[in-house]
Scaffold this motif. Sequence first.
Motif, mmCIF file in Angstrom:
data_model
loop_
_atom_site.group_PDB
_atom_site.id
_atom_site.type_symbol
_atom_site.label_atom_id
_atom_site.label_comp_id
_atom_site.label_asym_id
_atom_site.label_seq_id
_atom_site.Cartn_x
_atom_site.Cartn_y
_atom_site.Cartn_z
ATOM 1 N N ALA A 1 31.799 38.348 39.744
ATOM 2 C CA ALA A 1 33.221 38.459 40.074
ATOM 3 C C ALA A 1 34.051 38.667 38.815
ATOM 4 C CB ALA A 1 33.691 37.211 40.816
ATOM 5 N N GLY A 2 33.689 37.970 37.734
ATOM 6 C CA GLY A 2 34.409 38.117 36.477
ATOM 7 C C GLY A 2 34.316 39.536 35.922
ATOM 8 N N VAL A 3 33.119 40.108 35.967
ATOM 9 C CA VAL A 3 32.930 41.478 35.492
ATOM 10 C C VAL A 3 33.658 42.455 36.409
ATOM 11 C CG1 VAL A 3 31.243 43.313 35.092
ATOM 12 C CG2 VAL A 3 30.728 40.970 34.375
ATOM 13 N N ALA A 4 33.602 42.212 37.726
ATOM 14 C CA ALA A 4 34.222 43.123 38.700
ATOM 15 C C ALA A 4 35.737 43.172 38.549
ATOM 16 C CB ALA A 4 33.846 42.698 40.121
ATOM 17 N N VAL A 5 36.376 42.021 38.357
ATOM 18 C CA VAL A 5 37.832 42.017 38.228
ATOM 19 C C VAL A 5 38.247 42.692 36.920
ATOM 20 C CG1 VAL A 5 38.047 39.750 37.101
ATOM 21 C CG2 VAL A 5 39.903 40.610 38.529
ATOM 22 N N PHE A 6 37.443 42.531 35.876
ATOM 23 C CA PHE A 6 37.721 43.197 34.606
ATOM 24 C C PHE A 6 37.595 44.713 34.762
ATOM 25 C CE2 PHE A 6 36.363 44.979 30.535
ATOM 26 C CZ PHE A 6 37.390 44.549 29.709
ATOM 27 N N LEU A 7 36.546 45.158 35.448
ATOM 28 C CA LEU A 7 36.368 46.586 35.701
ATOM 29 C C LEU A 7 37.504 47.142 36.553
ATOM 30 C CD1 LEU A 7 32.525 46.811 36.386
ATOM 31 C CD2 LEU A 7 33.760 47.734 34.425
ATOM 32 N N GLY A 8 38.003 46.314 37.479
ATOM 33 C CA GLY A 8 39.122 46.745 38.303
ATOM 34 C C GLY A 8 40.355 47.031 37.475
ATOM 35 N N HIS A 9 40.588 46.215 36.445
ATOM 36 C CA HIS A 9 41.746 46.443 35.583
ATOM 37 C C HIS A 9 41.545 47.671 34.697
ATOM 38 C CE1 HIS A 9 45.262 45.502 33.120
ATOM 39 N NE2 HIS A 9 44.509 45.835 32.085
ATOM 40 N N VAL A 10 40.351 47.806 34.148
ATOM 41 C CA VAL A 10 40.071 48.902 33.224
ATOM 42 C C VAL A 10 39.943 50.240 33.951
ATOM 43 C CG1 VAL A 10 38.386 49.790 31.570
ATOM 44 C CG2 VAL A 10 38.966 47.368 31.571
ATOM 45 N N TYR A 11 39.339 50.215 35.136
ATOM 46 C CA TYR A 11 39.171 51.425 35.945
ATOM 47 C C TYR A 11 39.739 51.164 37.343
ATOM 48 C CZ TYR A 11 35.872 52.392 32.176
ATOM 49 O OH TYR A 11 35.291 52.573 30.939
ATOM 50 N N PRO A 12 41.070 51.073 37.452
ATOM 51 C CA PRO A 12 41.695 50.651 38.710
ATOM 52 C C PRO A 12 41.657 51.700 39.824
ATOM 53 C CG PRO A 12 43.367 51.260 37.120
ATOM 54 C CD PRO A 12 42.056 51.313 36.393
ATOM 55 N N LEU A 13 41.387 51.217 40.992
ATOM 56 C CA LEU A 13 41.346 52.070 42.175
ATOM 57 C C LEU A 13 42.696 52.724 42.436
ATOM 58 C CD1 LEU A 13 39.751 52.974 44.739
ATOM 59 C CD2 LEU A 13 40.604 50.890 45.841
ATOM 60 N N PHE A 14 43.786 52.002 42.153
ATOM 61 C CA PHE A 14 45.127 52.465 42.502
ATOM 62 C C PHE A 14 45.766 53.383 41.457
ATOM 63 C CE2 PHE A 14 44.784 48.042 44.307
ATOM 64 C CZ PHE A 14 44.404 48.466 45.578
ATOM 65 N N LEU A 15 45.118 53.553 40.312
ATOM 66 C CA LEU A 15 45.669 54.408 39.248
ATOM 67 C C LEU A 15 44.678 55.495 38.847
ATOM 68 C CD1 LEU A 15 47.407 51.815 36.854
ATOM 69 C CD2 LEU A 15 48.406 53.125 38.735
ATOM 70 N N LYS A 16 43.896 55.952 39.814
ATOM 71 C CA LYS A 16 42.909 57.010 39.586
ATOM 72 C C LYS A 16 41.936 56.639 38.472
ATOM 73 C CE LYS A 16 46.071 60.617 41.192
ATOM 74 N NZ LYS A 16 46.767 61.907 40.871
ATOM 75 N N PHE A 17 41.590 55.366 38.432
ATOM 76 C CA PHE A 17 40.575 54.824 37.528
ATOM 77 C C PHE A 17 40.975 54.928 36.044
ATOM 78 C CE2 PHE A 17 38.462 56.515 41.333
ATOM 79 C CZ PHE A 17 37.998 55.322 41.866
ATOM 80 N N LYS A 18 42.279 54.991 35.790
ATOM 81 C CA LYS A 18 42.782 55.024 34.413
ATOM 82 C C LYS A 18 43.646 53.796 34.189
ATOM 83 C CE LYS A 18 42.737 60.078 34.191
ATOM 84 N NZ LYS A 18 43.551 61.306 33.982
ATOM 85 N N GLY A 19 43.033 52.734 33.687
ATOM 86 C CA GLY A 19 43.740 51.467 33.550
ATOM 87 C C GLY A 19 43.953 51.027 32.125
ATOM 88 N N GLY A 20 44.199 49.727 31.972
ATOM 89 C CA GLY A 20 44.474 49.151 30.666
ATOM 90 C C GLY A 20 43.206 48.822 29.906
ATOM 91 N N LYS A 21 43.379 48.170 28.783
ATOM 92 C CA LYS A 21 42.238 47.843 27.931
ATOM 93 C C LYS A 21 41.615 46.503 28.281
ATOM 94 C CE LYS A 21 43.961 50.802 24.302
ATOM 95 N NZ LYS A 21 44.534 50.923 22.951
ATOM 96 N N GLY A 22 42.317 45.696 29.062
ATOM 97 C CA GLY A 22 41.695 44.521 29.652
ATOM 98 C C GLY A 22 41.778 43.222 28.885
ATOM 99 N N VAL A 23 42.606 43.158 27.850
ATOM 100 C CA VAL A 23 42.659 41.940 27.041
ATOM 101 C C VAL A 23 43.142 40.743 27.860
ATOM 102 C CG1 VAL A 23 43.691 40.841 25.023
ATOM 103 C CG2 VAL A 23 43.003 43.242 24.915
ATOM 104 N N ALA A 24 44.271 40.897 28.557
ATOM 105 C CA ALA A 24 44.826 39.787 29.330
ATOM 106 C C ALA A 24 43.913 39.401 30.487
ATOM 107 C CB ALA A 24 46.218 40.150 29.854
ATOM 108 N N THR A 25 43.357 40.405 31.164
ATOM 109 C CA THR A 25 42.461 40.107 32.285
ATOM 110 C C THR A 25 41.194 39.410 31.799
ATOM 111 O OG1 THR A 25 43.294 42.034 33.495
ATOM 112 C CG2 THR A 25 41.204 41.106 34.225
ATOM 113 N N ALA A 26 40.674 39.848 30.656
ATOM 114 C CA ALA A 26 39.507 39.179 30.071
ATOM 115 C C ALA A 26 39.821 37.722 29.756
ATOM 116 C CB ALA A 26 39.057 39.910 28.804
ATOM 117 N N LEU A 27 41.023 37.478 29.250
ATOM 118 C CA LEU A 27 41.432 36.103 28.959
ATOM 119 C C LEU A 27 41.451 35.265 30.235
ATOM 120 C CD1 LEU A 27 42.585 33.854 27.207
ATOM 121 C CD2 LEU A 27 44.849 34.856 27.527
ATOM 122 N N GLY A 28 41.981 35.842 31.311
ATOM 123 C CA GLY A 28 42.005 35.125 32.582
ATOM 124 C C GLY A 28 40.612 34.803 33.082
#
Length: 231
Positions: A95-122
């Motif tokens: 689940a931790g890896v999946a949510v991070f991948l969701g931020h980095v390659y988001p379904l809602f932004l055509k798989f172009k997301g952020g770098k994931g620092v904050a999500t990784a922290l969470g």
Amino acid sequence: MPPSFLVLAILALVALAYVLGSIPFAVVVSRIMGLSDPRSYGSKNPGATNVLRTGNRTAAALTLLGDAAKGWAAVWLASLAVRHWGLPGYAVGLAGVAVFLGHVYPLFLKFKGGKGVATALGVLLGFQPWLAAATVATWLIVAFATRYSSLAAIVAAIFAPLYYLFGGNIAWRFEGAICLAVVVISVLLCYRHQANIARLLAGKEDRIGKNKGSAEKGHPGPRRRSGGRKH
């Protein structure tokens, strides 16, 4: 729990974590607060650091909290599933890896997301609060010493698996699946910073506090509404 149901439950949990990670808080917060789309200025990265370039610290803070919260929430939900639904412990790591991948390659932004620092922290906070605290401390020390946010993130990502490895069975109970998840997230986070690494090596990376607000090319300030009456 029947094996077939177990597999379906794990897949559903991973899918839920990925969708949760795909929520682009940088875009959502910017729209609610009337700011330009963060993908249209600065680094074009839908993350808190780029939102900060607008000069709106509240928007940046809300983005940071939202991105970190979704990482923590995915791990928390997985932990509940392990305790109450009989899912195997490695589901938390997945689940931790999946949510991070969701931020980095988001379904809602055509798989172009952020770098994931904050999500990784969470995610790290969900895995082990002391692990998150040590990683944040590392980020703060490097950021304060160098004024490079990207370098601080990269160094913190490198140290996070080491903290978990050496802290296991001392400050917390070591779990192989969690350790592997931390390694995967750290490697992906460093990979997402490859452009920053190139700029750091070339001496062209911007320091913290530089190029904020309207001085930034593209003027990332409030959106202007057109078509209104002139008075």
